[in-house]
Design a protein around this motif. Structure first.
Motif, PDB file in Angstrom:
ATOM      1  N   GLU B  32      27.069  41.508  43.994  1.00 52.38           N
ATOM      2  CA  GLU B  32      25.665  41.838  43.597  1.00 52.38           C
ATOM      3  C   GLU B  32      25.716  42.267  42.050  1.00 52.38           C
ATOM      4  OE1 GLU B  32      23.196  42.116  45.570  1.00 52.38           O
ATOM      5  OE2 GLU B  32      24.069  42.026  47.586  1.00 52.38           O
ATOM      6  N   GLY B  33      26.850  42.034  41.316  1.00 51.84           N
ATOM      7  CA  GLY B  33      26.716  42.306  39.814  1.00 51.84           C
ATOM      8  C   GLY B  33      26.958  43.876  39.526  1.00 51.84           C
ATOM      9  N   PRO B  34      26.683  44.053  38.125  1.00 57.49           N
ATOM     10  CA  PRO B  34      25.800  43.489  37.290  1.00 57.49           C
ATOM     11  C   PRO B  34      26.523  42.083  36.843  1.00 57.49           C
ATOM     12  CG  PRO B  34      26.988  45.162  36.185  1.00 57.49           C
ATOM     13  CD  PRO B  34      27.237  45.410  37.551  1.00 57.49           C
ATOM     14  N   ASP B  35      27.900  41.811  37.008  1.00 59.58           N
ATOM     15  CA  ASP B  35      28.481  40.594  36.507  1.00 59.58           C
ATOM     16  C   ASP B  35      28.730  39.644  37.700  1.00 59.58           C
ATOM     17  OD1 ASP B  35      28.543  41.984  34.106  1.00 59.58           O
ATOM     18  OD2 ASP B  35      30.866  42.308  34.074  1.00 59.58           O
ATOM     19  N   THR B  36      28.724  38.402  37.298  1.00 56.31           N
ATOM     20  CA  THR B  36      29.063  37.375  38.262  1.00 56.31           C
ATOM     21  C   THR B  36      30.355  36.593  37.920  1.00 56.31           C
ATOM     22  OG1 THR B  36      27.309  35.959  37.553  1.00 56.31           O
ATOM     23  CG2 THR B  36      26.993  37.312  39.652  1.00 56.31           C
ATOM     24  N   ALA B  37      31.338  37.091  37.380  1.00 55.72           N
ATOM     25  CA  ALA B  37      32.391  36.355  36.805  1.00 55.72           C
ATOM     26  C   ALA B  37      33.339  35.827  37.841  1.00 55.72           C
ATOM     27  CB  ALA B  37      33.146  37.136  35.635  1.00 55.72           C
ATOM     28  N   VAL B  38      34.015  34.780  37.863  1.00 56.07           N
ATOM     29  CA  VAL B  38      34.859  33.988  38.575  1.00 56.07           C
ATOM     30  C   VAL B  38      35.799  33.441  37.996  1.00 56.07           C
ATOM     31  CG1 VAL B  38      33.400  31.982  38.861  1.00 56.07           C
ATOM     32  CG2 VAL B  38      34.844  32.907  40.790  1.00 56.07           C
ATOM     33  N   ALA B  39      37.004  33.268  38.789  1.00 52.97           N
ATOM     34  CA  ALA B  39      38.038  32.310  38.562  1.00 52.97           C
ATOM     35  C   ALA B  39      38.526  31.832  39.839  1.00 52.97           C
ATOM     36  CB  ALA B  39      39.130  32.807  37.693  1.00 52.97           C
ATOM     37  N   GLY B  40      39.295  30.675  39.773  1.00 54.26           N
ATOM     38  CA  GLY B  40      39.840  30.047  41.074  1.00 54.26           C
ATOM     39  C   GLY B  40      41.025  29.238  40.870  1.00 54.26           C
ATOM     40  N   VAL B  41      42.027  29.162  41.722  1.00 59.43           N
ATOM     41  CA  VAL B  41      42.761  28.232  41.763  1.00 59.43           C
ATOM     42  C   VAL B  41      42.635  27.496  43.205  1.00 59.43           C
ATOM     43  CG1 VAL B  41      44.468  29.245  40.171  1.00 59.43           C
ATOM     44  CG2 VAL B  41      44.587  29.898  42.649  1.00 59.43           C
ATOM     45  N   PHE B  42      43.191  26.159  43.238  1.00 61.86           N
ATOM     46  CA  PHE B  42      42.897  25.160  44.431  1.00 61.86           C
ATOM     47  C   PHE B  42      44.065  24.269  44.416  1.00 61.86           C
ATOM     48  CE2 PHE B  42      38.836  26.191  41.985  1.00 61.86           C
ATOM     49  CZ  PHE B  42      38.124  26.270  43.076  1.00 61.86           C
ATOM     50  N   THR B 191      36.803  42.294  42.383  1.00 65.09           N
ATOM     51  CA  THR B 191      36.960  43.580  41.951  1.00 65.09           C
ATOM     52  C   THR B 191      35.867  44.139  40.986  1.00 65.09           C
ATOM     53  OG1 THR B 191      38.477  44.443  39.920  1.00 65.09           O
ATOM     54  CG2 THR B 191      37.882  42.040  39.804  1.00 65.09           C
ATOM     55  N   ASP B 192      35.621  45.324  40.974  1.00 63.06           N
ATOM     56  CA  ASP B 192      34.460  46.037  40.098  1.00 63.06           C
ATOM     57  C   ASP B 192      34.872  46.281  38.669  1.00 63.06           C
ATOM     58  OD1 ASP B 192      36.414  48.166  40.576  1.00 63.06           O
ATOM     59  OD2 ASP B 192      35.035  48.997  42.141  1.00 63.06           O
ATOM     60  N   ALA B 193      36.031  45.823  38.296  1.00 60.14           N
ATOM     61  CA  ALA B 193      36.397  45.666  36.805  1.00 60.14           C
ATOM     62  C   ALA B 193      35.517  45.156  35.938  1.00 60.14           C
ATOM     63  CB  ALA B 193      37.972  45.325  36.637  1.00 60.14           C
ATOM     64  N   VAL B 194      35.451  45.297  34.796  1.00 63.98           N
ATOM     65  CA  VAL B 194      34.493  44.425  34.059  1.00 63.98           C
ATOM     66  C   VAL B 194      35.499  43.408  33.158  1.00 63.98           C
ATOM     67  CG1 VAL B 194      33.240  44.199  31.748  1.00 63.98           C
ATOM     68  CG2 VAL B 194      32.881  46.235  33.217  1.00 63.98           C
ATOM     69  N   ALA B 195      35.486  42.047  33.547  1.00 58.73           N
ATOM     70  CA  ALA B 195      36.366  40.956  32.913  1.00 58.73           C
ATOM     71  C   ALA B 195      35.643  39.685  33.099  1.00 58.73           C
ATOM     72  CB  ALA B 195      37.759  41.032  33.604  1.00 58.73           C
ATOM     73  N   GLY B 196      35.777  38.988  31.893  1.00 56.79           N
ATOM     74  CA  GLY B 196      35.067  37.675  31.940  1.00 56.79           C
ATOM     75  C   GLY B 196      35.886  36.549  32.502  1.00 56.79           C
ATOM     76  N   PRO B 197      35.215  35.404  32.756  1.00 60.17           N
ATOM     77  CA  PRO B 197      35.914  34.318  33.410  1.00 60.17           C
ATOM     78  C   PRO B 197      37.188  33.874  32.782  1.00 60.17           C
ATOM     79  CG  PRO B 197      33.605  33.656  33.009  1.00 60.17           C
ATOM     80  CD  PRO B 197      33.868  35.184  32.332  1.00 60.17           C
ATOM     81  N   ALA B 198      37.386  34.024  31.432  1.00 61.51           N
ATOM     82  CA  ALA B 198      38.862  33.459  30.812  1.00 61.51           C
ATOM     83  C   ALA B 198      39.839  34.419  31.076  1.00 61.51           C
ATOM     84  CB  ALA B 198      38.690  33.196  29.337  1.00 61.51           C
ATOM     85  N   THR B 199      39.439  35.727  31.226  1.00 60.41           N
ATOM     86  CA  THR B 199      40.387  36.805  31.708  1.00 60.41           C
ATOM     87  C   THR B 199      40.862  36.546  33.058  1.00 60.41           C
ATOM     88  OG1 THR B 199      39.515  38.301  29.933  1.00 60.41           O
ATOM     89  CG2 THR B 199      40.963  39.323  31.623  1.00 60.41           C
ATOM     90  N   LEU B 200      39.869  36.621  33.765  1.00 61.85           N
ATOM     91  CA  LEU B 200      39.895  36.349  35.237  1.00 61.85           C
ATOM     92  C   LEU B 200      40.958  34.823  35.659  1.00 61.85           C
ATOM     93  CD1 LEU B 200      36.554  36.871  36.966  1.00 61.85           C
ATOM     94  CD2 LEU B 200      38.501  38.754  36.623  1.00 61.85           C
ATOM     95  N   ASP B 201      40.828  33.964  34.909  1.00 62.92           N
ATOM     96  CA  ASP B 201      41.643  32.912  35.080  1.00 62.92           C
ATOM     97  C   ASP B 201      42.940  32.925  34.888  1.00 62.92           C
ATOM     98  OD1 ASP B 201      41.295  30.008  35.843  1.00 62.92           O
ATOM     99  OD2 ASP B 201      42.051  29.628  33.654  1.00 62.92           O
ATOM    100  N   ALA B 202      43.342  33.792  33.661  1.00 66.15           N
ATOM    101  CA  ALA B 202      44.772  33.922  33.044  1.00 66.15           C
ATOM    102  C   ALA B 202      45.247  34.822  34.194  1.00 66.15           C
ATOM    103  CB  ALA B 202      44.564  34.711  31.799  1.00 66.15           C
TER     104      ALA B 202
END
Lengths: 388, 388
Positions: B32-42, B191-202
């Motif tokens: 539900e946000g406010p952010d909708t950042a994402v990372a994934g491994v497949f 997570t409800d932490a604030v983090a952008g996609p690049a940080t999440l990916d790492a």
């Protein structure tokens, strides 16, 4: 029909008390000549048993008079003392042969093979008298010799292939730890053809590459795998290298088939034919990945033509192929075309023992076949109880 | 204690009739946000299921509003029609969320995960109504969502790790096809932490590398493995990358442990600690070779501390080591020193469920641990009967 079928060879198998069963457990194969040429291929496992380290050196000399083999203990992971045991076995064999014959035999002309549990010293006080008894009973006893090298094998494996005036004979053991990229068991091949060590080496490598190396029963590589080819020259006939290679390959094929048929706990003999590969290495890699996949092997044990698991195994390889171009047939039914379901899988009757899986990668013209078994309750049972 | 524990997430689990058991089989996790950042491994399997191909594209956009997951069918090896089914599922989810909420959701913000049998189309006439029902029942229902993704799992797997003012939650499924070099199951972390996609990916790659990637239950790599990490930013707290990585790694560790404990038919949870390696890659390679060796796995099922089979498995690797320098301990008993027998193997008590194998290569200072299970009758039974 054994290693003593070609002229110039005598063999023996005796019970020395190494196996708790009381059956024969020491085998001896002697090349009476006139030639004593030899070639060998050995496990590529970096943890090599003492007899492998010894026999590799012996074979490099190009001449082998005798091969002494024992079941009831692998003499692997036994340290310097284990290597000394192998050395002493060769010395004892050479001395016994020299005293019983008109010719001199050195320890450096005696190859040694062992099979059984890893990590335990051999009972030398029983093995050496067994060697003496074997020397005393040498004769046309290739059949008993083949029995003496059995471990969990349920039957001896022997073969004979005839050439024009010469013959190849062989025996092998192995019912588990059948695996990749090498010989995967003990095997002694004999021939009365005339051929030098270099020819034998080329012939043997060509033969094992397409036979024993492509049997992958349980993916586990042994510390003791050894294949030896001895030539006596007693026929006086010198076949072409191609003729000899053809006969040795046929002998290896026959023994490999027998190994697969007797693999521990197996209920299926599975040929994985990979076609349409960019090159032969790709075809072998794909075949092996399917052969080693426990989910494929358990599905086949359950008579389930689960082509999805086959495709998932293919997908783990680096071979050239497009996932949406692969076709898979199980026993002739093309259950998968272009990477998706095709013919009705219920048409596949897996109730028999023989299974052929054909995988068309549509990436070239190369092909290879890898043979394996299913993964059964009996495999788990036999291998969870082996050393206890 | 679930994906809905962090602020900003709602979830649902409903029974849509995809599973014959009648249990919940469609799960939905909404950010539900406010952010909708994402990372994934497949999965690194080249044969990828349609939902993996779809979700990889979605994750590249860096924003995911919802993850829709189903059990009862993997939608793998289903061709272009199967991909269209995944696309339709995402479209349907986006439309249902848009009509039920104040915000617009596009199909390109909906990740899709599927698990179950390979090679069969999903029953869309049941799946899409299930998605509608899931949207209507969204709430603090992470527990039911975790149930809805179970296949042969015997229990749901969830976790929560707390930071300073923020939280990581997670759920996972997987009890077979647990394998190497990738995620090895379905897992959604929130997570409800604030983090952008690049940080999440790492953070996610660092976490999976030492957790899910080192669980190798049966050596079989799935077509569907997916791990997603969604960040809502709802806590308003921005942790350091190291803090977030630590929490995500702890969450993955906890879920990996639960996967291992629930692996199909397993009676042992086995940690293979490789120390004294020249580098970490060597340590992982050695650990994996032991984890995948059927002879080691059946021996442990039989409570047999068969260190010879362990050494034979180590010998198949290209890692730096000398065979006569390797030490092996089973549950703290050094049964092998310098590549040969040492302490009495009868001292090893393997009757419990937890087993630690420690292998010292004496080749350096690097180390790694790989986790696996034994190979049991129940594994063979479950996997020979799965699709029939």
């Amino acid at each position: 029909m054994t290693v003593t079928t070609p002229e110039g060879f005598r063999a023996a198998g005796v019970a020395a008390g190494l196996k708790t069963s009381g059956g024969p457990d020491v085998a001896l194969v002697v090349n009476e000549g006139p030639d004593t040429a030899v070639a060998g291929v050995f496990t590529t496992n970096r943890v090599k048993a003492a007899p492998v380290l010894w026999s590799q050196q012996v074979v490099q000399g190009g001449s082998v008079r005798a091969v002494v083999l024992n079941s009831g203990g692998a003499n692997a992971c036994t340290g310097p003392a284990g290597f000394q045991d192998t050395h002493a076995t060769a010395e004892h064999t050479a001395a016994a042969l020299t005293s019983a014959n008109a010719y001199q035999v050195g320890a450096g002309e005696v190859a040694v093979c062992s099979t059984g549990l890893i990590g335990e010293r051999l009972p030398m006080d029983r093995l050496l008298p067994g060697v003496t008894a074997a020397v005393e009973s040498l004769g046309d006893h290739g059949g008993v010799a083949a029995e003496a090298i059995m471990t969990t094998d349920t039957r001896p494996k022997t073969t004979v292939v005839s050439g024009a005036g010469w013959t190849v004979g062989g025996m092998a053991k192995g019912a588990g730890m059948l695996a990749p990229a090498m010989a995967t068991m003990l095997c002694v091949l004999t021939t009365d053809a005339v051929a030098g060590p270099a020819t034998l080496d080329a012939v043997l490598r060509a033969a094992t590459r397409v036979t024993f190396d492509r049997v992958d029963s349980d993916g586990c590589m042994s510390t003791n795998d050894t294949v030896l080819l001895l030539a006596s020259g007693a026929s006086g006939v010198t076949p072409s290298e191609a003729e000899l290679a053809s006969a040795v390959t046929a002998a290896c094929h026959d023994l490999a088939r027998q190994l697969l048929a007797d693999a521990e706990g197996a209920t299926k003999e599975i040929a994985i034919e990979v076609v349409g590969a960019a090159d032969e290495d790709d075809a072998v890699e794909v075949g092996r990945s399917v052969a080693r996949n426990n989910l494929v092997k358990t599905a086949l044990f359950g008579n389930d033509p689960n082509w999805g698991r086959i495709l998932a195994a293919v997908g783990t390889t680096a071979a050239a192929f497009e996932p949406d171009a692969v076709d898979v047939a199980v026993k002739g039914i093309w259950v998968c075309r272009s990477g998706a379901a095709a013919e009705d899988r219920s048409k596949v009757d897996l109730s028999g023992r023989d299974v052929t899986i054909r995988i068309d990668l549509h990436a070239g013209a190369a092909e290879a076949t890898v043979w394996t078994n299913d993964l059964s309750h009996a495999y788990v049972h036999e291998n969870s109880a082996y050393s206890t």
